[in-house]
Write a protein that holds these residues in place. Sequence first.
Motif, short mmCIF file in Angstrom:
data_model
loop_
_atom_site.label_atom_id
_atom_site.label_comp_id
_atom_site.label_asym_id
_atom_site.label_seq_id
_atom_site.Cartn_x
_atom_site.Cartn_y
_atom_site.Cartn_z
N ALA A 1 -0.42 2.85 31.62
CA ALA A 1 0.52 2.39 32.66
C ALA A 1 -0.20 2.30 34.00
O ALA A 1 -0.08 1.31 34.74
CB ALA A 1 1.73 3.33 32.74
N LEU B 1 -2.57 -0.59 34.11
CA LEU B 1 -1.88 -1.86 34.33
C LEU B 1 -1.45 -2.01 35.79
O LEU B 1 -1.48 -3.12 36.34
CB LEU B 1 -0.68 -1.99 33.39
CG LEU B 1 -1.04 -2.21 31.91
CD1 LEU B 1 0.20 -2.10 31.02
CD2 LEU B 1 -1.70 -3.58 31.71
N ILE B 2 -1.06 -0.90 36.41
CA ILE B 2 -0.71 -0.96 37.84
C ILE B 2 -1.95 -1.37 38.65
O ILE B 2 -1.92 -2.31 39.45
CB ILE B 2 -0.17 0.42 38.32
CG1 ILE B 2 1.18 0.71 37.68
CG2 ILE B 2 -0.08 0.47 39.84
CD1 ILE B 2 1.67 2.15 37.85
N THR C 1 -3.24 -5.07 37.64
CA THR C 1 -2.46 -6.20 38.20
C THR C 1 -2.65 -6.24 39.72
O THR C 1 -2.82 -7.32 40.30
CB THR C 1 -0.96 -6.08 37.87
OG1 THR C 1 -0.52 -4.74 38.16
CG2 THR C 1 -0.68 -6.40 36.41
N SER D 1 7.99 0.24 36.57
CA SER D 1 7.34 0.60 35.31
C SER D 1 8.36 1.16 34.33
O SER D 1 9.12 2.07 34.67
CB SER D 1 6.23 1.63 35.60
OG SER D 1 5.44 1.83 34.46
N ILE E 1 5.70 -3.54 35.05
CA ILE E 1 4.78 -2.89 34.11
C ILE E 1 5.59 -2.46 32.90
O ILE E 1 6.60 -1.75 33.04
CB ILE E 1 4.12 -1.64 34.76
CG1 ILE E 1 3.43 -1.98 36.09
CG2 ILE E 1 3.16 -0.96 33.77
CD1 ILE E 1 2.22 -2.89 35.99
N GLY F 1 2.19 -6.46 34.09
CA GLY F 1 1.18 -5.80 33.25
C GLY F 1 1.89 -5.32 32.01
O GLY F 1 2.81 -4.50 32.07
#
Length: 329
Positions: free
Chosen positions: A107, A110-111, A114, A211, A239, A265
């Motif tokens: 996670a 992806l944060i 992106t 997220s 996300i 993401g």
Amino acid sequence: MGNHFLVTTAIPEPGLQLLSDAGRVTVLPEPPDYGTLAGLCASGDFDVVLTQLRDVVDAPLLAGARVKGVSNYAVGYNNIDVDAATRHGILIGNTPGVLTDATADIAMLLILGTARRVVEADRLVRDGKFLGWEPELLLGRDVSGAVLGLAGFGRIARATARRALGFGMDVIFSPRPPGDRPVSDEELGEFAGKVRQVPWTELVESSDFLSLHVPLNEQTRHLVDARVLARMKPDAILINTARGPVVDEAALVGALRTGVIAGAGLDVFEDEPRLAAGLAELPNTVLLPHVGSATVRVRSEMARLSALNAIAIAEGLTPPHAVNQPIPA
Ligand SMILES: NC(=O)C1=CN([C@@H]2O[C@H](COP(=O)(O)OP(=O)(O)OC[C@H]3O[C@@H](n4cnc5c(N)ncnc54)[C@H](O)[C@@H]3O)[C@@H](O)[C@H]2O)C=CC1
Ligand SMILES: O=CC(=O)O
């Protein structure tokens, strides 16, 4: 006769060894289709079936199944109709906890990926288009100071919050969207005073990064749809490391194309392994093939837990990680 375990897809050690020590093991050479799995479960040859999250274990399959239990090699169990299993006296096990940190790492990846446009940057270098440092090359956005909104506040959400606080993010959460109940300071534990609970609508409207960390069920299917996307900030990033169908993926593609939100993401997809039309062509996305728990150690721990669940069920005991409690016949 002893225990007989059906393993739908080979799992890492020590899983297979633990099962072999406890009985006979049949590992299928390739993931079974629905009919094959249903037939094997109904054959009466197996005590417990060890499934993957791709295996559909629905009410009709469970109605015909002659097994004591299903041990899912995953923490998520949306592939199994747990209510039907409970009705038929079939125990379900899963693998919580051991994959929490690895999934929260994805996670956070992806944060960051992106925000800092990692896929575009990597491609530019590989395409031979990196011509030297430039003041305005691939400008991204700051993660520190940005608002991270967490949908759900269970194990993986909390582990993501821990990481995000370390990166200087402002963390807000909504524990059970779209409904809410106040989370006490006692439940917040280490997060008391560091993160803030907000209603779902505020979470959607205030997050720079939203997220998702909820299980997939009838309440959370398409939790993020076109209406929710329209309420997000135009520079927000979505996300998803939870489950694909929590997001209406076609609506997401539309929102990304038209600038309703800025990026996404994703580690999971609505109809895995297929992607919604147009998703793969969008530059403002980072797309991963469902690798949240994919480290050597974690997959081995998941194998151990799922084997221990299967063995306990076969021996008539409560598995260490039981999802349901069927009433004995
Ligand atoms: N991308 C990947 O490889 C992985 C994905 N996952 C996904 O992440 C999900 C969350 O995992 P954990 O944090 O371990 O679960 P958890 O059970 O600890 O947390 C789930 C949270 O969602 C909340 N929630 C919100 N709406 C809900 C609803 N309608 N029904 C039930 N709970 C609701 C719960 O209250 C809880 O706070 C899993 O269910 C799975 O689908 C998990 C591991 C790896
Ligand atoms: O997606 C993976 C899981 O364990 O759930």
